[in-house]
Design an enzyme around this catalytic site. Structure first.
Site, PDB file in Angstrom:
ATOM      1  N   LYS B  84      33.878  42.349  42.996  1.00 13.82           N
ATOM      2  CA  LYS B  84      35.232  42.876  42.786  1.00 13.82           C
ATOM      3  C   LYS B  84      35.289  44.337  43.217  1.00 13.82           C
ATOM      4  O   LYS B  84      34.376  45.113  42.882  1.00 13.82           O
ATOM      5  CB  LYS B  84      35.574  42.740  41.298  1.00 13.82           C
ATOM      6  N   SER B 155      42.840  40.661  36.702  1.00 14.13           N
ATOM      7  CA  SER B 155      42.764  41.419  37.934  1.00 14.13           C
ATOM      8  C   SER B 155      41.617  40.991  38.861  1.00 14.13           C
ATOM      9  O   SER B 155      41.567  41.463  40.003  1.00 14.13           O
ATOM     10  CB  SER B 155      42.588  42.898  37.607  1.00 14.13           C
ATOM     11  N   SER B 179      40.965  39.622  32.498  1.00 13.99           N
ATOM     12  CA  SER B 179      40.864  39.697  33.962  1.00 13.99           C
ATOM     13  C   SER B 179      39.791  38.831  34.603  1.00 13.99           C
ATOM     14  O   SER B 179      39.776  38.676  35.821  1.00 13.99           O
ATOM     15  CB  SER B 179      40.666  41.150  34.402  1.00 13.99           C
TER      16      SER B 179
END
Lengths: 62, 458
Positions: B84, B155, B179
């Site tokens: 990420k 996210s 997330s």
């Protein structure tokens, strides 16, 4: 200007944040909502500052 | 099969390692396939940033040569892996999808979890798309591979979309309000939010430091736990670990699993509720005892997570807000503005509230002698990109971000480990996710339950 609006604007100013007039109303609304949402929690007595559920007994099975 | 069909490349890490060892394919072929798939589909899915094909192929060749050496090789050698774009990887920018960081220098060193993961032998394919500053659930411009008109969740949306789309076999996410679990649920993959504080956040851009929790995402529970071991620096234990998760599944006799009522039953898409009932029936068949219970403080736990997150986010970004607000997207800017100006008494009340909530969930586990709780990961399946509010059967509506974090946020306040696993499809063929919530620091016991349920649901 309402008291809340004034407070929000002043707080932002102290922090060096410029809040444009066009954004102020929605920010005031968010502020009021946050205060309302947290009202009950804020009114509760503060537990002992070191209290925590994450002591070893938490994880003990039965 | 469409170009982005998530079922077109369902190989797992465990299977890939076996096939690499058996020389069914080489690392060069595996990475070559990944790059071809990225080239063919990522224009539509947009899960990846900064993929460097030539470096990857060179790395694949090195790994193939290592595999031929007589001595034991790293346990995840050659596995394509995503990081990420909130997490530092040496030689790559950490942009966090923020305009203000577009020209940020490349990281000079790996985040601690990346450092550990590197030793496991994985190949870093690239960085995966995140929501701006990880503060939200859309992960724009990334799209859901199951239907590219829909969001992947966030996210860690790029990580989940990349795994679902078969362009990597595992990835890192971070979870502050859901997330990891939200995109896992919406994209039909598996994710672990470990116990808060269990995994290092060193080298990870903060959203809300007292909630931020990095974790692994993959296709199966066993794969996820292999990555978990690797990120903790214990990859040498992986070869033994596979035995813990028999492919045929396992029983859950003696286990007590809680099913929460009220807060966790309100405004849930009917197919999601049906999937929960099906999962509960499977748990019963496996020998677990199901206990219905009500956690009175669930809504409070959600409020605490939300306010702590926005206040800490306000502190992280208020300098940027003061100097360059135009460089912030509207969603982030609003969050930072309110987080920065809330009075201190809200902050202290939330810290106190967090302790009360932790105590109340501990009491619930104790009272009902629970090993875990099961609940939907998200109340609905993947919303369309333009769907900013969710409409329910009773005519009520809810902001999409609020809806998707409603069932995940409480577990960030308590800090418990949560396994998100796929649990079927809705009428539109979109993935449904279930969460299993364990006791603090009992990731392995939780993984046993999640693995048994995963096998039973197949």
């Amino acid at each position: 200007m309402s008291e809340v609006k004034e407070h929000v604007r002043e707080t932002a100013k102290i922090l060096g944040i410029e809040i444009e007039d066009s954004r102020l109303d929605s920010l005031v609304e968010a502020w009021k909502q946050a205060m309302e949402e947290t009202k009950e929690i804020r009114q509760q007595p503060n537990p002992h500052p070191t209290a925590t559920a994450f002591d070893p007994t938490w994880s003990e099975k039965r | 099969m469409t170009a982005t069909d998530p079922n077109s490349n369902p190989v797992t890490i465990r299977e890939a390692l076996q096939k690499l060892d058996d020389k069914v394919f080489s690392t060069r072929q595996l990475i070559g396939d990944v790059l071809t798939r990225i080239q063919e589909t990522d224009e539509e899915v947009i899960a990846w940033l900064d993929v460097r094909p030539q470096n990857l192929m060179e790395m694949a060749d090195v790994q193939d040569r290592r595999r031929m050496l007589p001595q034991a090789h790293a346990p995840l050698l050659g596995i394509p892996f995503g990081v990420k774009d909130l997490i530092d990887v040496s030689g790559y920018q950490t942009v966090c999808n923020m305009e203000a960081r577009e020209d940020v220098e490349e990281a000079s060193r790996d985040a601690e979890i990346v450092h550990h993961m590197r030793k496991s032998g994985v190949i870093f394919v690239g960085k995966t798309v995140t929501q701006e500053a990880a503060a939200g659930i859309y992960s724009d411009p990334c799209r859901n591979p199951w239907d590219t008109n829909r969001i992947p969740g966030g996210s860690s949306g790029g990580s989940a979309a990349a795994i679902a789309n078969g362009t990597c076999l595992g990835a890192f996410g971070t979870d502050t309000g859901g997330s990891i679990r939200i995109p896992a649920s919406l994209c039909g993959v598996t994710g672990l939010k470990p116990t808060y504080g269990r995994v290092s956040t060193e080298g990870i851009f903060p959203l809300s430091p007292s909630l931020d929790t990095p974790g692994p995402m993959a296709r199966t529970v066993a794969d996820t736990m292999a990555l978990y071991l690797a990120m903790l620096g214990s990859s040498s234990e992986i070869p033994e670990m596979w035995n813990r998760f028999p492919v045929s599944g396992s029983q859950l006799a003696g286990m007590r699993i809680g099913v929460l009522t009220s807060y966790f039953n309100e405004n849930i898409q009917p197919e999601v509720m049906a999937a929960q009932e099906n999962a509960v029936a499977k748990l019963r068949e496996l020998g677990a005892e199901i206990v219905e219970c009500d956690w009175q403080d669930a809504a409070k736990a959600r409020i605490v997570a939300k306010q702590i997150s926005r206040i800490e986010c306000g502190q992280v970004h208020r300098g940027l807000l003061a100097t360059s607000p135009d460089l912030m997207g509207e969603e982030l800017r609003k969050r930072v503005e309110i987080g920065a100006i809330l009075p201190a008494d809200v902050w202290f009340a939330m810290l106190a509230g967090r302790e009360q909530v932790k105590q109340s969930i501990a009491d619930l586990y104790k009272e009902h002698q629970l090993d875990a709780i099961i609940a939907p990961s998200t109340p609905v399946t993947a919303p369309k990109v333009e769907e900013k509010t969710i409409s329910y059967a009773d005519g009520s509506t809810e902001d999409t971000g609020a809806a998707l974090t409603r069932l995940t946020g409480p577990w960030n306040t308590t800090g418990q480990p949560v396994f998100a696993i796929p649990a079927g499809l809705d009428d539109l063929g979109l993935p449904i996710g279930m969460s299993l919530i364990g006791r603090p620091d009992q990731e392995w016991e939780l993984a046993d339950i999640a693995h048994a349920l995963e096998c039973a649901l197949k």
